[in-house]
Scaffold this active site. Structure first.
Site, PDB file in Angstrom:
ATOM      1  N   ASP A  58       0.814  -1.210   0.000  1.00  0.00           N
ATOM      2  CA  ASP A  58       0.000   0.000   0.000  1.00  0.00           C
ATOM      3  C   ASP A  58       0.853   1.267   0.000  1.00  0.00           C
ATOM      4  O   ASP A  58       1.852   1.362   0.724  1.00  0.00           O
ATOM      5  CB  ASP A  58      -0.904  -0.018   1.240  1.00  0.00           C
ATOM      6  CG  ASP A  58      -1.758   1.218   1.372  1.00  0.00           C
ATOM      7  OD1 ASP A  58      -2.657   1.387   0.534  1.00  0.00           O
ATOM      8  OD2 ASP A  58      -1.526   2.017   2.304  1.00  0.00           O
ATOM      9  N   GLU A  80       1.120  -0.377  -5.032  1.00  0.00           N
ATOM     10  CA  GLU A  80       0.108   0.659  -5.274  1.00  0.00           C
ATOM     11  C   GLU A  80       0.756   2.030  -5.182  1.00  0.00           C
ATOM     12  O   GLU A  80       1.367   2.370  -4.166  1.00  0.00           O
ATOM     13  CB  GLU A  80      -1.013   0.569  -4.240  1.00  0.00           C
ATOM     14  CG  GLU A  80      -2.126   1.587  -4.485  1.00  0.00           C
ATOM     15  CD  GLU A  80      -2.589   2.308  -3.227  1.00  0.00           C
ATOM     16  OE1 GLU A  80      -3.760   2.718  -3.179  1.00  0.00           O
ATOM     17  OE2 GLU A  80      -1.781   2.473  -2.293  1.00  0.00           O
TER      18      GLU A  80
END
Length: 681
Positions: free
Chosen positions: A305, A375
């Site tokens: 993330d 990401e």
């Protein structure tokens, strides 16, 4: 029967043996032992040992080895034996050479993360098993059959770590524990075991940039503990003047003052999410240990993330303003600054490559490759996204998430769709694997942003492009955003700016027309349900062969079954205001596919100038079911608004050799029909 022995040689003769050569031997019966040598000599040949051996005796069963050896040297016995020997040797060598050649020429098999779509589950909203109105791990386990029904082999689950839930799990209090809201570690183990039993893979969310302010590390750091004091980013400041102008993703300053230390700590997200200091080697070791902990448990990969935020510049200088004339005091959003010092800093990729190396250790077991997905929203700086692929010599992310198709609603034309596809493929390093995302927990649902008329054609685009598609839960049935009133807002982003709330795309999964859409037995669910759940739900669409769900499943099955669709060439054929058309083909295979997708209004496409296409093609699948199976002339391909056509045809001539600039392939392979195999070409 008589038996005589001389010089260690036994000769056995018997009347029961049907061999005329033995009649001579019978005449010697009754001779004394002293005459045995003459007898053997008579049987063996001339008294002088000259002449042909055993001229009067034919081969017989049970003959002594001396007789056998003499016969074996005769040409009529020796030549067939030698011919057989050399024939077997040549055939063996040929088989070994063929095996080596096949292995050397065979392309690498697609890994599980390449051969299957990835299905994203937001655990709060997928299935509630205990009646508290919030989804959980047991609920996911209960619904694994739905994933199998879709012919999907990989699930990415958003965070379920122990958390105060200020950002719904992205503020982690303990990276080695499950939040009670979602269940227990035993529930996780049971889910993982059930998935592996069904041949499914589990991808976890890993949040390396920050922790919760309730994490033990942060509590020790803010108290000035010698070992932990530099686990986070601290800077001198006071309660009214932050160290610089850096702004949080959620808005306003990214610095919070702590009286205990008389310093500010840095947080790129909520103040309850302090950033870790990855320039501290102890922090890097701690986070690597966490990666190892979950790999030991058997997870199949990680979605990393917000990776671009992992490092910040040490000098803490003010970031330049997008508008130099804007008053500095009015800057309160991330889009008003150029993030030269808080994103994509030097050293970031070294950290990611260390984690990739750790995952490689656990990928050595056959069939247990551990995938790494990163990401990073880099917007117009796509070259930064491409850097996550690594280099030809150093491996990093298997696939950096491709978020550019999220812009499709703002580019809803055939030419716009091709432009977004080409943007990724043209910038991607050679030999890397593409991926496609049209929705997630942070962005509006594609059926709401693009319109219900286009959900089917967008699913067809997603599942016929080369690479790995990612589907956000509910997209397979065409779920839409919900309306959330101010008093219903749960999302911290929405509490800062209601227009930016992410709650609308996080509503509970619509399983049936029953109470709470079959999601929960609770009186209230954590977010409202969409009122269309009585008709838009899994149960109803499973019974309808023309539903969004049925077509998604059919496309998923086709993608797996047809070689050109999952690893062949992709070639642009035509794009205009209304349609985007491309080919999927494989060298050596006569079967190919033409995909025509309508993102505009009713249109008729003329491809008579494409010589490689036959005059007529068969509609293998249409988003309008009544068109399935019909014959289409290439000079007059009609599509309605929002319709997608997947047409099958056979041709010996391939399109890609004569149009290299318009074609793309990642894992190139050719098909050899005679042996029904793929080979490198």
């Amino acid at each position: 029967m008589s038996s005589r022995s001389a010089n260690g040689i036994n000769v056995e003769l018997g009347e029961c043996i049907n061999n005329t050569g033995f009649h001579e031997v019978d005449k010697t019966e009754g001779v004394v032992d002293g005459d045995a040598e003459n007898t053997i000599s008579a049987v063996s040949g001339s008294p002088n040992g000259e002449g042909d051996a055993y001229t009067q005796i034919k081969p017989y069963a049970g003959m002594p080895k001396e007789v056998l050896l003499l016969y074996s040297q005769q040409a009529r016995y020796r030549l067939p034996r030698e011919i057989l020997f050399w024939l077997i040797l040549v055939c063996t060598l040929a088989l070994v050479a063929l095996t080596i050649t096949v292995i050397a020429l065979s392309p690498a098999c697609l890994s599980w993360w390449q051969s299957s779509p990835v299905y994203q589950i937001y655990p709060r909203s997928f299935k509630d098993s205990d009646g508290d109105g919030v989804g959980d791990l047991k609920g996911i386990t209960e619904q694994l059959e739905h994933i199998e029904f879709l012919n999907i082999k990989a699930i990415w689950i958003s965070p379920f770590y122990k958390s105060p839930m200020k950002d719904f799990g992205y503020d982690v209090e303990d990276f080695r524990d499950i939040d009670p809201l979602f269940g227990t570690m035993q529930d996780f183990d049971a889910l993982l075991a059930a998935m592996h039993d069904k041949g499914l893979k589990l991808i976890m969310d890993f949040i390396p940039n920050h922790t919760s302010d309730k994490h033990q590390w942060f509590n020790l750091s803010r108290s000035g503990h010698e070992h932990y004091k530099d686990y986070y980013i601290w800077a001198d400041c006071n309660s009214t003047h932050p160290p610089n102008n850096w702004v949080s993703v959620f808005g306003n300053t990214s610095w919070t003052y702590v009286e205990d230390r008389k310093q500010c700590y840095y947080h790129q997200f909520l103040k309850e999410q302090p950033d870790l200091n990855f320039r501290n080697p102890h922090v890097r070791r701690e986070m690597t240990e966490i990666v190892r902990f979950w790999l030991e448990k058997g997870v199949d990969g990680f979605r990393m993330d917000a990776v671009k935020h992992i490092l910040e510049a040490k000098h803490l200088r003010n970031e330049p303003q997008v508008n130099p004339l804007q008053s500095p005091e009015t800057i309160d959003t991330e889009f008003e600054l150029h993030h030269d010092y808080t994103a994509s800093q030097l050293g970031l990729h070294d950290i990611l490559r260390d984690w990739r190396a750790e995952m490689e250790v656990y990928s050595r077991e056959p069939g247990r490759y551990r995938v790494m997905i990163t990401e990073s929203y880099d917007y117009e700086e796509i070259e930064k996204t491409m850097m996550y692929y690594g280099t030809p010599n150093v491996k990093e992310s298997d696939i950096p998430f491709n978020f550019y198709l999220l812009d499709l609603p703002r580019n809803l034309t055939g030419a716009g769709a091709q432009g977004l596809v080409s943007l990724w493929l043209a910038n991607m390093p050679e030999g890397k694997w593409p991926n496609w995302v049209v929705g997630n927990h942070d962005k509006p649902r594609i059926s709401s942003s693009a319109g219900l008329d286009y959900i089917r054609v967008i699913n067809m685009l997603l599942l016929t492009l080369p690479g790995t598609p990612t589907t956000y839960y509910g997209e397979e049935i065409g779920m839409e955003n919900i309306n959330v009133t101010l008093d219903q807002i749960q999302d911290p982003f929405g509490q800062f700016n209601p227009n930016s709330s992410r709650d609308p795309q996080r509503s509970p999964m619509q399983w049936s027309a029953g109470p709470n859409a079959g999601f929960s037995d609770a009186n209230n669910t954590w977010l409202p349900l969409h009122p269309n759940y009585t008709t838009v739900n899994v149960e109803a669409q499973q019974k309808d062969s023309g539903s969004v769900l049925a077509q998604y499943r059919a496309l998923s099955n086709l993608r797996e079954a047809e070689l050109p669709l999952h690893r062949g060439w992709m070639c642009y054929v035509r794009s205009n205001t209304d349609v985007f058309a491309f080919l999927r083909e494989m060298d050596g295979l006569d079967k190919a596919f033409l995909v025509v997708l309508n993102f505009g209004e009713d249109s008729v496409l003329d491809l008579s100038d494409v010589e490689e296409l036959p005059e007529r093609m068969t509609v293998r699948m249409s988003t309008k079911q009544e068109n399935d199976g019909r014959q289409v002339e290439k000079s007059s391909i009609a599509t309605a608004r929002g319709e997608g056509l997947l047409m099958e045809y056979y041709a010996h001539v391939r399109f890609n050799p004569g149009h290299a600039s318009r074609c793309f392939v990642s894992e190139k392979a050719c098909y050899l029909g005679a042996l029904d195999i793929l080979y490198k070409c």
